[in-house]
Design a protein around this motif. Structure first.
Motif: not given
Ligand code: AVI
Length: 322
Positions: A31-34, A83-85, A113-116, A137-139
């Motif tokens: 998950k830290f690749l992103y 999920l994860g659009a 992410s808000h910006s996504v 917005q959220g997990t």
């Protein structure tokens, strides 16, 4: 480490790196690749000729949008929760079709992410203005938890891109159980899954000639340098993907080409690498109908439909509760 008491970590990344690089074998969660750079590199990966997953799923949605739409429309009004659009490129194929068909639906893209979410909402406004969009917005789990109590309308949950593959088997079961628990009778879960296939094709997808996947993997080293004041020399590590056709597991590693010590200053940590020692950075599990049926059963779901491409490279499954 000079400290005897447990260190306090400023970020989740710092904590994960500390535990991952002081355990054996060494590992860091994918998950830290992103981070910002990683997101940019992943966008490039999706355009690569070797990385067939995105193109294949796009084709499946394009070719079968009518049938997929009919399945969703049988609910007579639904909330489409993704999920994860991301940039929504594949989902827009479905959204355009549903709009043309005048389906009674609302689109709820979920992202941390808000910006996504802002960018996606703006592009949808321009390209498919008829679609009602309600960004969340959220997990995934926060949003699903919130929506679980909401029963007025049926839900269709989308999880595309074979993101399930980045979870271990145990994590995948518990993730699907959580999805299941947020679903009521007749609600649907639609998931894209990369399939087992010619091992060379899979290996090439994670080892492209242009070296973008290598840069994506090594971005973890750069990220530790940037965020944790580390002094990794990325040129002394190899990007090493593997695929095991017996288990369907693709894994990526970073391999130290020499014996070396790395300082991670913000963690007050020195990490020693033997020559050829590894850091495990990613799992990309490949599935088939049997393993998906097993996963579904473990989670209390049943397969209600599936769509694939001509070569059975990639498959989109529709699930409902048992
Ligand atoms: C996001 N995920 C499904 C990708 C995959 O195929 O596992 C991430 C990726 N890693 C290297 N290339 C693409």
């Amino acid at each position: 480490m000079n400290d005897t008491k447990p260190p306090e970590f400023k970020t989740q990344f710092a904590e994960d790196v500390f535990h991952g690089l002081t355990s054996y074998p060494k590992k860091i969660s994918s998950k830290f690749l992103y981070d910002e750079k990683g997101d940019e590199l992943f966008q490039k990966i999706m355009e690569l000729p070797e990385y067939y997953l995105t193109g294949k799923e796009y084709q499946i949605l394009m070719r079968h949008r009518e049938e997929i739409g009919n399945a969703f429309a049988s609910l007579e009004g639904f909330d489409l929760i993704e999920l994860g659009a991301g940039d929504g490129k594949k989902t827009k194929v479905l959204l355009r079709h549903f709009e043309q068909k005048n389906y009674d639906f609302k689109y709820l893209p979920v992202d941390i992410s808000h910006s996504v979410l802002d960018q996606l909402s703006q592009s949808l406004d321009r390209e498919i203005p008829g679609v009602e969009v309600e960004p969340q917005q959220g997990t995934y789990m926060q949003v699903l938890g919130k929506l679980a109590d909401y029963k007025e309308r049926k839900k269709v949950i989308l999880f595309l891109g074979s993101n399930i593959g980045n979870l271990s088997q145990q994590e995948a079961v518990s993730f699907l159980q959580k999805i299941r628990n947020s679903m009521h009778k007749k609600d649907m879960f639609f998931m894209g899954v990369d399939q087992k296939k010619d091992p060379q094709v899979i290996l090439d997808a994670y080892n492209d000639k242009a070296g973008v996947t290598e840069a994506f993997n090594k971005n973890l080293l750069h990220r530790m340098n940037r965020e944790l004041e580390a002094d990794f020399d990325p040129d002394t590590f190899l990007h090493w993907p593997l695929y095991n056709p017996e288990t369907g597991t693709a894994k990526s590693y970073l391999v130290s080409t020499k014996e070396q010590s790395v300082q991670i200053n913000s963690l007050d940590l020195e990490v020693h690498f033997q020559k050829w020692e590894t850091i495990h950075t990613e799992v990309s599990q490949k599935y088939d109908d049997t393993s998906i049926a097993w996963l579904a059963e473990e989670a209390g779901l049943q397969i209600a439909g599936s769509w694939t491409d001509k070569e059975n490279c990639f498959k989109n499954y529709l699930f409902q509760t048992i």
